[in-house]
Design an enzyme around this catalytic site. Structure first.
Site, short mmCIF file in Angstrom:
data_model
loop_
_atom_site.label_atom_id
_atom_site.label_comp_id
_atom_site.label_asym_id
_atom_site.label_seq_id
_atom_site.Cartn_x
_atom_site.Cartn_y
_atom_site.Cartn_z
CB SER A 130 -0.80 0.07 1.23
OG SER A 130 -1.70 1.26 1.40
CE LYS A 185 -2.72 -2.64 -0.58
NZ LYS A 185 -3.70 -2.71 -1.67
CG HIS A 188 -4.84 -0.84 3.85
ND1 HIS A 188 -5.23 -0.25 2.70
CD2 HIS A 188 -4.01 -0.20 4.52
CE1 HIS A 188 -4.49 0.71 2.50
NE2 HIS A 188 -3.69 1.14 3.40
CG ASN A 189 -7.08 -1.82 -0.82
OD1 ASN A 189 -6.12 -1.31 -0.16
ND2 ASN A 189 -6.84 -2.01 -2.04
CD GLU A 192 -7.45 3.20 0.11
OE1 GLU A 192 -7.69 3.64 -1.24
OE2 GLU A 192 -6.42 2.48 0.27
#
Length: 479
Positions: A130, A185, A188-189, A192
């Site tokens: 990222s 990940k 995480h997105n 986000e």
């Protein structure tokens, strides 16, 4: 060609090129390869003075350039293109070599690839990266999965190129086996997506209710970025809002089509959360908000629907409202991270990954898109209590969100009254209220299910499952 390169990168689009440059800048000899050889030559011609590159035009030459155990990074599109590259290179590798997928792969694909290559004696590491193209070049947050043995070989290289947190720690850690890195990940997105949606709602409220101009809102966000909301996304939001379009002289945000794009990782987060039975309502609303924005014809056909028109406040009232929006944004942000870490925890339990949540928070402190000052406090909360059931169970976060709740409720109420859509704020507040409720209406839902489908229910006063015979005398029987 002798094996002199410590690492190799194949796939030299922007992310792959910048990652290769990052390795080279940090003193590693880097083999580089691309299906189109001209891209390989262009990288070396343009950036060859940044370090030592070994250009390879064929797959065989690329593999031959790597020292043992070979470490080969794939930076191509997720899905079939990644499988194709693996099938091209795997026959050329030997036992103990490592293939690293640095793309945004679905974690289920990573688990499959790791299993198949393990049977051939090859390590496969799915790495979440990222930070975008700038992060790839200057230091990303890195989330590698795979075997512990593969991390022993790869870890020292990743630690050198990763972003450094304020305390100097590299923002990389071995997340866990097989698909753990790509799973983290993905979440995480998802966080986000939620973070960006909440910021967009704060902007919308300040524009439509407080009556602020984009330039004034930029000043407000810059002020917020000096306090507890200090983060990369708040910082760049101020820059975007302050920007003026050169062609028209209008605020940049006013000349951009209001239809948001998405690449799929946010959708995956919601889909997998449903599979795991984990409520990520804030992330889901962010995904759906982007989806709704793209239905231009539906929105056009609905613009004549009745509803209130937002009436901007007076100067003093607007300033007070802006403070309330800051409280609502912070509280909703805590909920988004709470939901994301809950999903990681659930995924870890489901797939046997034993993910350290404190470690995840630590490697998100720099380099990644959601980097924020309060991640250090999230790290400390999980380090102090590894079995913390929720961020909202942490005394400090609970106290802060409790102190914010009156303003948070006022903002959601004002949004409803003025007709400004705030699905992120509202979903976060509903989640908070649902968690703290003594009783939820799910009891009625269970009664309905038992009535029409004999799905049974549990009682509060004794153990077991029960079914009511809803016809006749409506007697109860044990299921």
């Amino acid at each position: 060609m002798s094996g002199t390169a410590q690492i190799g990168v194949t796939g030299l689009a922007v992310m792959g090129r910048n990652l290769a440059r990052n390795f080279a800048r940090n003193g590693f000899t880097v083999a580089v390869h691309n299906r189109t050889a001209s891209k390989t030559r262009a990288l070396v011609d343009e950036f060859g003075d940044e370090g030592t590159f070994v250009a390879a035009e064929s797959a065989a030459d690329f593999v031959a350039a790597l020292e043992r155990p070979r470490r080969l990074v794939i930076m191509v599109k997720a899905g079939e293109p990644t499988d194709a590259v693996i099938e091209e290179f795997a026959p050329l590798l030997e036992e103990g070599d490592v293939i690293i997928d640095g793309g945004n792969a679905h974690f289920a694909d990573t688990r499959r690839r790791e299993r198949e290559l393990r049977e051939r004696g090859i390590h496969f590491v799915g790495v979440g990266i990222s930070g975008g193209e700038e992060g790839a070049l200057h230091g990303p947050s890195i989330m590698p999965g795979g075997s512990a043995e593969s991390y022993q070989s790869l870890g020292p290289l990743l630690e050198r190129i990763a972003a450094k947190a304020p305390d100097g720690a590299p923002c990389v850690a071995h997340i866990g086996p097989d698909g753990a890195g790509h799973f983290v990940k993905m979440v995480h997105n998802g966080i986000e997506y939620a973070d960006m949606q909440l910021i967009a709602e704060a902007y919308h409220l300040l524009r439509s209710v407080a009556g602020y101009s984009p330039a004034k809102i930029a000043e407000t966000f810059r002020s917020w970025n000096t306090g507890r909301l200090d983060s990369y996304l708040i910082e760049i939001t101020a820059e975007v809002l302050a920007h003026t379009d050169a062609a028209t002289g209008k605020p940049f945000v006013d000349i951009v089509t209001d239809q948001a794009e998405q690449k799929g990782t946010g959708r995956w987060t919601v889909q997998i959360a449903l599979d795991l039975g984990v409520p990520v309502s804030g992330i889901a609303e962010a995904v759906f908000a982007r989806s709704l924005s793209g239905h231009a014809a539906l929105r056009e056909a609905s613009r004549t629907l009745s509803g209130p028109t937002a009436a901007p406040l007076g100067e003093a009232e607007a300033a007070r409202f802006a403070d309330q929006v800051e409280q609502a944004l912070y509280a909703s942000k805590i909920v988004s991270y709470t939901q994301g870490f809950h999903q990681i925890q659930a995924g870890s339990e489901e797939y046997g990954w034993d993910i350290d949540l404190g470690s995840v928070a630590a490697i998100w402190r720099a380099g990644c898109i959601i980097r924020a000052a309060f991640l250090d406090r999230i790290r400390a909360a999980f380090d102090t209590q590894p079995d913390l059931p929720s961020l909202l169970s942490d005394k400090q976060f609970a106290a802060e969100i409790g102190a914010a709740q009156d303003d948070w409720r006022a903002v959601v109420a004002a949004a409803v009254h003025q007709g400004v859509p705030t699905p992120g704020f509202a979903a976060a507040l509903a989640y908070y209220d649902a968690l703290r409720a003594e009783r939820l209406p799910a009891a009625l839902t269970q009664g309905q299910r038992d009535f029409f489908g004999a799905h049974t229910y549990r009682r509060t006063d004794r153990e077991g499952s029960f079914h009511t015979l809803w016809g006749g005398d409506r007697s109860e029987v044990s299921a």
